[in-house]
Design an enzyme around this catalytic site. Structure first.
Site, PDB file in Angstrom:
ATOM      1  N   ASP A 180     -14.231   2.024 -11.514  1.00 41.93           N
ATOM      2  CA  ASP A 180     -14.176   3.487 -11.565  1.00 41.93           C
ATOM      3  C   ASP A 180     -12.771   3.964 -11.912  1.00 41.93           C
ATOM      4  O   ASP A 180     -12.581   4.837 -12.771  1.00 41.93           O
ATOM      5  CB  ASP A 180     -14.576   4.072 -10.212  1.00 41.93           C
ATOM      6  CG  ASP A 180     -16.070   4.118 -10.010  1.00 41.93           C
ATOM      7  OD1 ASP A 180     -16.775   4.596 -10.918  1.00 41.93           O
ATOM      8  OD2 ASP A 180     -16.543   3.701  -8.949  1.00 41.93           O
ATOM      9  N   SER A 181     -11.783   3.428 -11.213  1.00 40.74           N
ATOM     10  CA  SER A 181     -10.409   3.870 -11.445  1.00 40.74           C
ATOM     11  C   SER A 181      -9.949   3.531 -12.855  1.00 40.74           C
ATOM     12  O   SER A 181      -9.266   4.330 -13.503  1.00 40.74           O
ATOM     13  CB  SER A 181      -9.471   3.231 -10.412  1.00 40.74           C
ATOM     14  OG  SER A 181      -9.811   3.656  -9.108  1.00 40.74           O
TER      15      SER A 181
END
Length: 419
Positions: A180-181
């Site tokens: 996600d990051s």
């Protein structure tokens, strides 16, 4: 030029993106992380949440007194407006806001905006210069595009998870939503590039960032290595295969120290610091290839030497010798580390607009990581933490930007269109 009323007179500088407005749609981590990065550098980020379904991230992570600290991290520097995009009236409000915006960030499953009648064709009709960042599991096209996507699966399908852990064991995950990051960071990078292009052309474009592709993009030479030689990189535990020495070594006090001296000159300095200068000219360790071939034996030699020192003694000795070395810190040790403290990396997060009587309001500032990277002339900053209440800035945003009167806001609220 956008404006907002959140920062006080003593607030940190807005940063290089001051004057840009971002509308953030979607939930959880990847899209909101992109929005957070834009807000950190000064953009006016307006997070739009459904009145009856706010971002689940508000309930993630450790909590104290009703305050969720995961939310604080990703909601900082944002204003939160509750608008129901599933209604015609809500979509009309959104399009009014889009006319004033530079960027829209969304992280829904592909096709969601189009089903709601606010796809990019509609957005560009109201604002040709708008940049739309679309963050999804697999990207906007391809046979998997319609599948839901989470970081854990993205890390797996991209091959990233396979490289983690020890040979022959189940590949573990890092205790973070890494995919996600990474996707949020690539989306942020794409938005900045698209804004630069807009300066020349006057037109926006779509930034298509996928969790899977972000996880694949950081994998160094795994693809060409396989394509040209058939080599499949394997998990290598605490070290990298044939990169030596670069490993964890236990010190006398039981703590782990990372020693990375795989470059020839650095290995020479390590050998001298160990009192074994002859290792640098030993045919088994004389260059990168030789050390990689004899990695196990070299690790044993260094481990037997390192265990004679405490972790602090070992790191100090090696730092003085010009050898790359460092500890394996917990977050408690990170927050006490003099390097991070000297760089002012931990900053207070607090929403000055919240009332002390608000449910879940924490009057004590919460420490979080500051803005990375640091810019010398136009640094960003954490101007406020994420508001505890969904829709906390709805009236402010619609009144300030669109000129809605209290009567108009009351009517929309009574209909459930806004929070």
């Amino acid at each position: 030029m956008t404006t907002d009323s959140r920062p006080g007179a003593d607030a940190p500088p807005r940063g290089p993106l001051e004057g840009y407005r971002v509308l953030e749609l979607g939930t959880l981590i990847a899209g909101p992380y992109c929005g957070r990065l834009l807000g950190d550098l000064g953009a006016d980020v307006i997070k739009i949440e459904a009145p009856d379904r706010p971002d689940p991230l508000r309930e993630w992570g450790q909590a104290e007194g009703g305050h969720q600290y995961f939310w604080t991290v990703h909601a900082r520097n944002k204003r939160c407006a509750g608008i129901d995009l599933r209604t015609e009236a809500g979509r009309e409000i959104f399009l009014e806001l889009a006319r004033t915006a530079d960027v829209v960030v969304e992280s829904f499953r592909p096709g969601t905006l189009e089903r709601w009648g606010i796809g990019y064709d509609v957005l560009t009709a109201v604002s040709p210069g708008l940049v739309l960042a679309r963050v999804s599991g697999y990207g906007q096209t391809g046979p998997y595009a319609s599948r839901p996507g989470y970081a854990s699966v993205a890390e797996g399908i991209s091959g990233l998870r396979y490289l983690n852990g020890f040979p022959g064991q189940a590949p573990p995950r890092i205790a973070l939503s890494l995919g996600d990051s990474l996707a949020g960071m690539f989306a942020f990078q794409g938005v900045l590039a698209a804004l630069l292009v807009r300066e020349r052309t006057g037109r926006g474009q779509i930034v298509d960032a996928a969790l899977t592709e972000a996880s694949l993009a950081i994998q160094e030479s795994t693809v060409p290595d396989y394509h040209k030689t058939g080599h499949i990189r394997q998990p290598s535990g605490t070290r990298l295969d044939r990169i030596a020495p670069s490993n964890l070594y236990r010190a006398k006090d039981g703590l782990w120290v990372i020693i990375a001296a795989n470059q020839d000159t650095v290995f020479g300095r390590l050998a001298a610091a160990m009192g074994r200068p002859e290792l640098a000219t030993d045919p088994r360790y004389i260059d990168h290839t030789a050390r990689g071939r004899n990695q196990d034996e070299l690790d044993e030699i260094i481990a037997a030497w390192a265990v004679e020192y405490t972790a602090t003694e070992l790191i100090d000795l090696l730092a003085a010798a010009g050898v790359v070395a460092g500890p394996v810190n917990t977050v408690a040790e990170v927050m006490a580390d003099p390097q991070f403290l000297a760089r002012d990396l931990f900053v207070d997060h607090r929403d000055p607009s919240a009332e002390p009587a608000d449910p879940g309001y924490d009057p004590v500032p919460v420490k979080g990581v500051g803005v990375v990277p640091k810019l010398s002339e136009t640094p960003g900053g954490v101007r406020w933490g994420g508001p505890a209440r969904p829709g906390a800035h709805t009236d402010e945003v619609l009144g300030e930007i669109l000129g809605y009167t209290p009567d108009r806001l009351g009517e929309l609220r009574a209909r459930g269109t806004i929070a």
